[in-house]
Write a protein that holds these residues in place. Sequence first.
Motif, short mmCIF file in Angstrom:
data_model
loop_
_atom_site.label_atom_id
_atom_site.label_comp_id
_atom_site.label_asym_id
_atom_site.label_seq_id
_atom_site.Cartn_x
_atom_site.Cartn_y
_atom_site.Cartn_z
N LEU A 390 0.83 -1.20 0.00
CA LEU A 390 0.00 0.00 0.00
C LEU A 390 0.87 1.25 0.00
CD1 LEU A 390 -2.77 -1.06 2.53
CD2 LEU A 390 -2.79 -1.22 0.04
N ASP A 394 -1.34 7.82 -2.83
CA ASP A 394 -2.01 7.11 -3.91
C ASP A 394 -2.08 7.91 -5.20
OD1 ASP A 394 -4.01 8.97 -3.45
OD2 ASP A 394 -5.51 7.50 -2.82
N GLN A 402 3.25 -2.46 -5.29
CA GLN A 402 2.01 -1.70 -5.11
C GLN A 402 0.99 -1.99 -6.20
OE1 GLN A 402 3.50 2.30 -4.76
NE2 GLN A 402 4.30 1.95 -2.69
N ALA A 406 -2.90 -2.93 -5.44
CA ALA A 406 -4.10 -2.43 -6.11
C ALA A 406 -4.93 -3.58 -6.66
CB ALA A 406 -3.70 -1.47 -7.23
N LEU A 407 -4.25 -4.59 -7.22
CA LEU A 407 -4.96 -5.74 -7.77
C LEU A 407 -5.67 -6.52 -6.67
CD1 LEU A 407 -5.57 -7.42 -10.31
CD2 LEU A 407 -3.46 -8.68 -9.86
N ALA A 409 -6.94 -5.46 -4.10
CA ALA A 409 -8.12 -4.73 -3.61
C ALA A 409 -9.35 -4.96 -4.47
CB ALA A 409 -7.79 -3.24 -3.54
N VAL A 410 -9.18 -5.45 -5.71
CA VAL A 410 -10.33 -5.57 -6.60
C VAL A 410 -10.64 -7.00 -7.03
CG1 VAL A 410 -9.90 -3.24 -7.49
CG2 VAL A 410 -9.01 -5.20 -8.74
N TRP A 558 -1.38 5.24 -8.47
CA TRP A 558 -1.94 4.07 -7.80
C TRP A 558 -3.46 4.14 -7.76
CZ3 TRP A 558 -4.91 2.55 -3.63
CH2 TRP A 558 -4.80 1.20 -3.24
N ARG A 562 -5.97 1.39 -9.45
CA ARG A 562 -7.01 0.62 -8.76
C ARG A 562 -8.36 0.78 -9.46
NH1 ARG A 562 -8.55 0.38 -2.29
NH2 ARG A 562 -10.62 -0.53 -2.58
N ALA A 566 -10.55 -2.20 -11.46
CA ALA A 566 -11.95 -2.48 -11.16
C ALA A 566 -12.80 -2.43 -12.43
CB ALA A 566 -12.46 -1.47 -10.13
#
Length: 625
Positions: A390, A394, A402, A406-407, A409-410, A558, A562, A566
Amino acid sequence: MSSIRLTVAQALVRFLAAQYSERDGERHRLIEACWGIFGHGNVAGIGQALVENGQGAGAPLPYLQGRSEQAMVHAAVGFARQRDRLSAQAVTTSIGPGATNLVTGAALATVNRLPVLLLPGDTFATRPADPVLQQLEHPDAGDISVNDALRPVSRWFDRVHRPEALIPAALHAMRVLTDPAKTGAVTLALPQDVQAEAYAWPEEFFAERVWHIPRPAPDADALAQVADAVRAAHRPLLVAGGGVHHSRAEDALRALADATGIPVASTQAGKGSLGHDHPCDVGGIGHTGTAVADDLARTADLVLGVGTRWTDFTTASGTLFQHPGVRFASLTVSADDAHKMAGLPLVADARAGLDALTAALAGHHVTDAYREEYAAGCAAWADVTTSVLLPADDQAPPTQPQVLGALAAVVGDDDVIINAAGSLPGDLHRYWRARSPRQYHVEYGYSCMGYEIPAAIGVRLAAPDRTVWALVGDGTYLMGPTELVTAVQEGVPVKLVLLQNHGYASIGGLSEQTGAERFGTAYRFRAADGSYTGDPLPVDLAANAASFGLRVLRARTWAELRAALARARDEPGPVCVYVETDPTPSGPPPQAWWDVPVAGTSERPAARAARTAYERAVRDRRHHL
């Protein structure tokens, strides 16, 4: 005996369409499709047979059009791995460069013990002219063709010189493809004249045939020896390899961990065998491993490998397991692997062996102090992982780890993440938190650049309900992006994450470490001194991906990355997310060594310093006897 008159190629296609595998009472099509690129060596044989067979998903043996022979093998390997080796695909090519382009893919399949059937054309068996087009004239033998290059990288090789020879050859091929200990690339070389030759085939050859895949149980005495060794150990460690996945032994592994509290580390192929949130999971092991797993390995007095080949990355080139009295035990279906590390061999199917071992260890549990020790190590590594994945800002370009943050997170729990080469496998092995057994798909037995994109197509074909991500750096992308055209043509919605870092980042770092000063690893113009240290090349890989028909989403920060990931996950077709990464190193260095020999003498200070460090590290190497 009744017979059917068909060409050799027609007979082979009909035979393959009638083959099934079976394990645990579940039946699967053994050869689900045939990839193909046609030339004069297979167009009138296998090509004609596939046309006669019918086209599309409803055909007895569906045909898939590829763009690169090597990539077709990679796609078939990805398919087979996703199907736990219970189903496979065939690949047909012409003789000549089409056939030799199979060699890299075949090696990858065999190294990773993943089944793929290769059907290259071959030169004329009848030798109507000598030489014919693309015939290799060997000075010492008249029967050698370029297909012989496939022999050392195939688990089974045969050349079908006569129609009737197809019957035993095809049966042997199916036997090897379904052998859990021996599977890999299987090659049937098919002379182009023989492919087109008609023959009266016995009808029985085309009857449905089911190949049972057994779960061999462990020998009782060997099981007792291993159980006694575990009970006597104070600091046991289990290393889960790819065999856990191939056997679908994840539940059995979790049951053993729950019952005994033994910590579980994983190889690249075995990652995800135990969920990242299980209290016994300590993460990846070896050169690309976590600090907690490698610290446990250094002090383990018993190491139980399950379905692992004990490669140099896992053992840190023989320097990792340093306890003076360390012993090894290997539970694996392969007798060859079971005896490695001078270990106690437990030759059995992974699931059957784990079930039996759990029963044999009833009532046994590691000490509370040992559990508290590795739990604290896992908590500390979790903090490291969070800080690496993280960003503090961002709105800044992301580092490579990082990008993974980001990946993460989705993605959904059942998404599949595919990678094979560069520095990404190391970051993934250390930091990725696998949420399901099939989420983590890193090919690191052969670590083949160019695997990711075609493998993603194969995985998606094998699991059409899963979202599949191919993680690729610029170096790997330039090795083989052409199957993106196949993804567009077939409507396969792979998600390509393309990282631009202007060169071979992994080898650049290794080059610097070993005193080679990043020579030849950057994608840059030449400077005035002739070195490749000028400005970065003005290559627009995102535009290249768009030219193949993909939708491209560009991200600079970043936060943008993200959001783009998504959006990509919801795209109905193939899509590329492109990001230029911050090359600043992030995260701790490797937690264990890896042997890359350094120049024994040099006039350059960087090489001399690297040699000093190398000699210091290599002193820890052990041969476990």
